[in-house]
Design a protein around this motif. Structure first.
Motif, PDB file in Angstrom:
ATOM      1  N   ALA A  23      71.052 -46.318  44.490  1.00 45.62           N
ATOM      2  CA  ALA A  23      71.646 -45.150  43.830  1.00 45.62           C
ATOM      3  C   ALA A  23      70.688 -43.968  43.778  1.00 45.62           C
ATOM      4  N   SER A  24      71.263 -42.795  43.887  1.00 41.70           N
ATOM      5  CA  SER A  24      70.474 -41.554  43.884  1.00 41.70           C
ATOM      6  C   SER A  24      69.598 -41.446  42.633  1.00 41.70           C
ATOM      7  N   GLY A  25      68.359 -41.020  42.855  1.00 40.25           N
ATOM      8  CA  GLY A  25      67.442 -40.787  41.746  1.00 40.25           C
ATOM      9  C   GLY A  25      66.646 -42.006  41.343  1.00 40.25           C
ATOM     10  N   ILE A  47      70.005 -40.694  48.646  1.00 46.08           N
ATOM     11  CA  ILE A  47      68.768 -39.937  48.410  1.00 46.08           C
ATOM     12  C   ILE A  47      68.830 -39.189  47.077  1.00 46.08           C
ATOM     13  N   LYS A  48      67.663 -38.986  46.463  1.00 48.95           N
ATOM     14  CA  LYS A  48      67.565 -38.173  45.246  1.00 48.95           C
ATOM     15  C   LYS A  48      68.279 -36.835  45.433  1.00 48.95           C
ATOM     16  N   GLY A  49      69.028 -36.401  44.430  1.00 50.46           N
ATOM     17  CA  GLY A  49      69.838 -35.189  44.539  1.00 50.46           C
ATOM     18  C   GLY A  49      69.066 -33.958  44.987  1.00 50.46           C
ATOM     19  N   LEU A  71      67.313 -44.135  29.067  1.00 46.88           N
ATOM     20  CA  LEU A  71      67.796 -42.760  29.025  1.00 46.88           C
ATOM     21  C   LEU A  71      66.885 -41.937  29.911  1.00 46.88           C
ATOM     22  N   ASN A  72      67.454 -41.053  30.728  1.00 52.68           N
ATOM     23  CA  ASN A  72      66.584 -40.167  31.500  1.00 52.68           C
ATOM     24  C   ASN A  72      67.100 -38.740  31.446  1.00 52.68           C
ATOM     25  N   ALA A  73      66.159 -37.827  31.462  1.00 51.84           N
ATOM     26  CA  ALA A  73      66.497 -36.409  31.622  1.00 51.84           C
ATOM     27  C   ALA A  73      65.425 -35.828  32.536  1.00 51.84           C
ATOM     28  N   ILE A  74      65.478 -36.265  33.793  1.00 51.39           N
ATOM     29  CA  ILE A  74      64.498 -35.819  34.793  1.00 51.39           C
ATOM     30  C   ILE A  74      64.705 -34.325  35.069  1.00 51.39           C
ATOM     31  N   GLY A  75      65.942 -33.883  35.010  1.00 49.02           N
ATOM     32  CA  GLY A  75      66.217 -32.468  35.264  1.00 49.02           C
ATOM     33  C   GLY A  75      66.367 -32.168  36.746  1.00 49.02           C
ATOM     34  N   LEU A  76      66.846 -33.166  37.489  1.00 48.26           N
ATOM     35  CA  LEU A  76      67.167 -33.008  38.923  1.00 48.26           C
ATOM     36  C   LEU A  76      65.985 -32.500  39.761  1.00 48.26           C
ATOM     37  N   GLN A  77      64.776 -32.949  39.392  1.00 42.49           N
ATOM     38  CA  GLN A  77      63.577 -32.622  40.175  1.00 42.49           C
ATOM     39  C   GLN A  77      63.769 -33.041  41.635  1.00 42.49           C
ATOM     40  N   VAL A 101      73.209 -38.571  51.574  1.00 46.26           N
ATOM     41  CA  VAL A 101      72.401 -37.582  50.871  1.00 46.26           C
ATOM     42  C   VAL A 101      73.173 -37.006  49.688  1.00 46.26           C
ATOM     43  N   ASN A 102      72.584 -37.223  48.511  1.00 43.69           N
ATOM     44  CA  ASN A 102      73.142 -36.710  47.267  1.00 43.69           C
ATOM     45  C   ASN A 102      72.679 -35.254  47.111  1.00 43.69           C
ATOM     46  N   PHE A 103      73.562 -34.383  46.662  1.00 43.99           N
ATOM     47  CA  PHE A 103      73.175 -32.973  46.517  1.00 43.99           C
ATOM     48  C   PHE A 103      73.932 -32.318  45.377  1.00 43.99           C
ATOM     49  N   ALA A 193      81.424 -43.708  41.385  1.00 47.20           N
ATOM     50  CA  ALA A 193      81.546 -43.692  39.929  1.00 47.20           C
ATOM     51  C   ALA A 193      80.828 -44.927  39.366  1.00 47.20           C
ATOM     52  N   ILE A 194      79.948 -44.706  38.426  1.00 49.36           N
ATOM     53  CA  ILE A 194      79.812 -43.514  37.610  1.00 49.36           C
ATOM     54  C   ILE A 194      78.372 -42.992  37.604  1.00 49.36           C
ATOM     55  N   ASN A 195      78.216 -41.748  37.172  1.00 47.29           N
ATOM     56  CA  ASN A 195      76.902 -41.205  36.879  1.00 47.29           C
ATOM     57  C   ASN A 195      76.527 -41.666  35.459  1.00 47.29           C
ATOM     58  N   LEU A 218      72.336 -42.139  30.030  1.00 48.86           N
ATOM     59  CA  LEU A 218      72.157 -43.587  29.825  1.00 48.86           C
ATOM     60  C   LEU A 218      72.584 -44.349  31.086  1.00 48.86           C
ATOM     61  N   SER A 219      71.713 -45.271  31.501  1.00 45.38           N
ATOM     62  CA  SER A 219      72.031 -46.101  32.678  1.00 45.38           C
ATOM     63  C   SER A 219      71.607 -47.530  32.398  1.00 45.38           C
ATOM     64  N   GLY A 220      71.891 -48.422  33.354  1.00 47.05           N
ATOM     65  CA  GLY A 220      71.519 -49.826  33.185  1.00 47.05           C
ATOM     66  C   GLY A 220      72.667 -50.673  32.662  1.00 47.05           C
ATOM     67  N   GLY A 247      74.886 -50.176  36.053  1.00 51.06           N
ATOM     68  CA  GLY A 247      74.363 -51.401  35.435  1.00 51.06           C
ATOM     69  C   GLY A 247      74.357 -52.625  36.315  1.00 51.06           C
ATOM     70  N   ILE A 248      74.462 -52.453  37.619  1.00 52.39           N
ATOM     71  CA  ILE A 248      74.489 -53.632  38.503  1.00 52.39           C
ATOM     72  C   ILE A 248      73.090 -54.236  38.594  1.00 52.39           C
ATOM     73  N   MET A 249      72.988 -55.505  38.236  1.00 48.61           N
ATOM     74  CA  MET A 249      71.693 -56.211  38.240  1.00 48.61           C
ATOM     75  C   MET A 249      71.681 -57.385  39.211  1.00 48.61           C
ATOM     76  N   VAL A 267      73.111 -49.590  43.460  1.00 49.15           N
ATOM     77  CA  VAL A 267      72.210 -50.193  42.471  1.00 49.15           C
ATOM     78  C   VAL A 267      71.179 -49.138  42.074  1.00 49.15           C
ATOM     79  N   GLY A 268      71.086 -48.848  40.771  1.00 51.99           N
ATOM     80  CA  GLY A 268      70.171 -47.812  40.310  1.00 51.99           C
ATOM     81  C   GLY A 268      69.004 -48.348  39.501  1.00 51.99           C
ATOM     82  N   THR A 269      69.176 -48.366  38.188  1.00 49.97           N
ATOM     83  CA  THR A 269      68.109 -48.740  37.258  1.00 49.97           C
ATOM     84  C   THR A 269      67.449 -50.071  37.618  1.00 49.97           C
TER      85      THR A 269
HETATM   86  C1  LIG Z   1      65.902 -41.697  36.768  1.00 51.04           C
HETATM   87  C2  LIG Z   1      67.288 -41.438  37.273  1.00 51.04           C
HETATM   88  C3  LIG Z   1      67.536 -40.336  38.107  1.00 51.04           C
HETATM   89  C4  LIG Z   1      68.818 -40.092  38.598  1.00 51.04           C
HETATM   90  N1  LIG Z   1      69.043 -39.020  39.427  1.00 51.04           N
HETATM   91  C5  LIG Z   1      70.286 -38.816  39.955  1.00 51.04           C
HETATM   92  C6  LIG Z   1      70.530 -37.743  40.882  1.00 51.04           C
HETATM   93  O1  LIG Z   1      69.627 -37.002  41.280  1.00 51.04           O
HETATM   94  N2  LIG Z   1      71.804 -37.577  41.330  1.00 51.04           N
HETATM   95  C7  LIG Z   1      72.842 -38.392  40.948  1.00 51.04           C
HETATM   96  O2  LIG Z   1      73.976 -38.205  41.394  1.00 51.04           O
HETATM   97  N3  LIG Z   1      72.626 -39.431  40.102  1.00 51.04           N
HETATM   98  C8  LIG Z   1      71.380 -39.654  39.592  1.00 51.04           C
HETATM   99  N4  LIG Z   1      71.174 -40.710  38.734  1.00 51.04           N
HETATM  100  C9  LIG Z   1      72.304 -41.590  38.379  1.00 51.04           C
HETATM  101  C10 LIG Z   1      72.301 -42.882  39.210  1.00 51.04           C
HETATM  102  O3  LIG Z   1      72.423 -42.615  40.586  1.00 51.04           O
HETATM  103  C11 LIG Z   1      73.422 -43.838  38.746  1.00 51.04           C
HETATM  104  O4  LIG Z   1      74.669 -43.182  38.912  1.00 51.04           O
HETATM  105  C12 LIG Z   1      73.283 -44.234  37.282  1.00 51.04           C
HETATM  106  O5  LIG Z   1      71.928 -44.462  36.956  1.00 51.04           O
HETATM  107  C13 LIG Z   1      74.098 -45.491  36.941  1.00 51.04           C
HETATM  108  O6  LIG Z   1      73.694 -46.602  37.708  1.00 51.04           O
HETATM  109  P1  LIG Z   1      72.643 -47.725  37.178  1.00 51.04           P
HETATM  110  O7  LIG Z   1      73.125 -48.157  35.832  1.00 51.04           O
HETATM  111  O8  LIG Z   1      72.659 -48.795  38.210  1.00 51.04           O
HETATM  112  O9  LIG Z   1      71.308 -47.041  37.085  1.00 51.04           O
HETATM  113  C14 LIG Z   1      69.883 -40.966  38.238  1.00 51.04           C
HETATM  114  C15 LIG Z   1      69.622 -42.070  37.413  1.00 51.04           C
HETATM  115  C16 LIG Z   1      68.354 -42.324  36.935  1.00 51.04           C
HETATM  116  C17 LIG Z   1      68.118 -43.525  36.060  1.00 51.04           C
END
Ligand SMILES: Cc1cc2nc3c(=O)[nH]c(=O)nc-3n(C[C@H](O)[C@H](O)[C@H](O)COP(=O)(O)O)c2cc1C
Length: 306
Positions: A23-25, A47-49, A71-77, A101-103, A193-195, A218-220, A247-249, A267-269
């Motif tokens: 998953a992106s990010g 890819i990261k957005g 919880l994250n608030a990276i701010g789309l770096q 590529v996520n954008f 889905a979902i962010n 919130l993720s995971g 939240g896929i583990m 798969v993200g977190t």
């Molecule tokens: C640190 C972090 C950065 C993320 N950055 C992006 C991003 O740049 N673009 C985006 O569409 N989603 C971003 N996400 C959301 C994830 O791609 C994903 O949708 C979300 O975390 C839920 O999946 P998870 O529970 O498996 O982590 C980010 C999530 C995390 C934790």
């Protein structure tokens, strides 16, 4: 006749060796993780957005662990679309995995410009994140305003030639079905889905928020039931494929998302917990498919029994 690779799927005309995508990010620009895992084994990498210009993100602290999630608030770096194309893509394309590529953009024009730059060979699909703030239009998130969703999806779709467009939906809405339908009607080729879900965490001693942005995403595992429900609702509403995220583990979570209606997953977190999670999932999914005599994993999509 039995499929030689029962995990192989096709998404919007693109073949994936398996439905497991990072998953992106949570997986940088892909290459960083090649030190830990063989990324050619993945179905795909999101890819990261990317944005038009370099973005340095929010002030630290930007992440905090929470019960069953983070919880994250990276701010789309990000390094910006141009540097990605010149510095990262040439290395990444050597791996045998699909590149998604996520954008994002601050305005519709920016979304369109980034998408056009990304409409090049070696990139398999585009994933548009419509959950970021829209500064020009007054700070409303694109993905929580039906009119803006329609405008941005229509504009981007019109300006890319042959690249399938995935639209990544925000869960921070009352009725995700409405947004999914708008995306489909506006030309989206797939939905992811979902962010993250908006959340907050406070230090009770200092009374300060744990992250500088005050609120974060919130993720995971904490969000999985919400994500499964939303995938199910979207599946009942649209005819385009859905990539399930949240939240896929492990492989059991993947099967659950497929039954709810997903055609692939991200798969993200979990990558932060163990960078090998995706490879274990692929291995376990193969065993599950074999043990249950399933010809192809896509047979599970939308197989909920009610
Ligand atoms: C640190 C972090 C950065 C993320 N950055 C992006 C991003 O740049 N673009 C985006 O569409 N989603 C971003 N996400 C959301 C994830 O791609 C994903 O949708 C979300 O975390 C839920 O999946 P998870 O529970 O498996 O982590 C980010 C999530 C995390 C934790």
């Amino acid at each position: 006749m039995a499929n030689k690779n029962p995990l192989e799927i096709e998404l919007c005309g693109i073949k994936f060796k398996n439905p497991v995508i990072t998953a992106s990010g949570t997986f940088g620009y892909g290459i960083e993780y090649s030190r830990f895992i063989d990324i050619s084994k993945l179905g795909g990498i999101s890819i990261k957005g990317l944005s038009l210009h370099v973005v340095s993100g929010n002030k630290m602290p930007r992440i905090i662990e929470t019960p069953a999630g983070m919880l994250n608030a990276i701010g789309l770096q990000n390094i910006g679309v141009d540097r990605f194309l010149t510095e990262k893509l040439p290395m990444l394309k050597k791996y045998k995995t699909n590149i998604i590529v996520n954008f994002w953009g601050k305005t519709i024009d920016e979304y369109v410009e980034v998408a056009r730059k990304l409409d090049v060979a070696d990139i398999h699909m585009l994933e548009m994140n419509i959950s970021c703030p829209n500064i020009k239009e007054g700070g409303i998130a694109f993905g929580t305003d039906p009119k803006m969703t329609e405008k941005v999806v229509t504009a981007v779709k019109k300006n890319i030639k042959n690249k399938p467009l995935i639209v990544k939906l925000s869960p921070n809405v009352t009725d995700i079905k409405l947004f999914a339908k708008i995306c489909e009607n506006s030309g989206a080729d797939a939905i992811s889905a979902i962010n993250t879900l908006l959340g907050m965490s406070i230090d009770i001693v200092t009374k300060k928020p744990h992250i500088s942005n005050v609120t974060g995403g919130l993720s995971g595992p904490a969000i999985k039931p919400v994500a499964v429900r939303m995938v199910y609702e979207v599946f009942k509403t649209v005819n385009i494929p859905i990539i399930g995220i949240g939240g896929i583990m492990n492989y059991r979570d993947v099967v659950e998302f497929f039954i709810a209606g997903a055609s692939a997953i991200q798969v993200g977190t979990a990558n932060f917990v163990d960078p090998e999670t995706t490879l274990k999932i692929i291995e376990d999914l193969s065993k599950y498919i074999e043990e249950n005599r399933i010809n192809n994993i896509s047979e599970l999509t939308g197989s909920l029994d009610i």
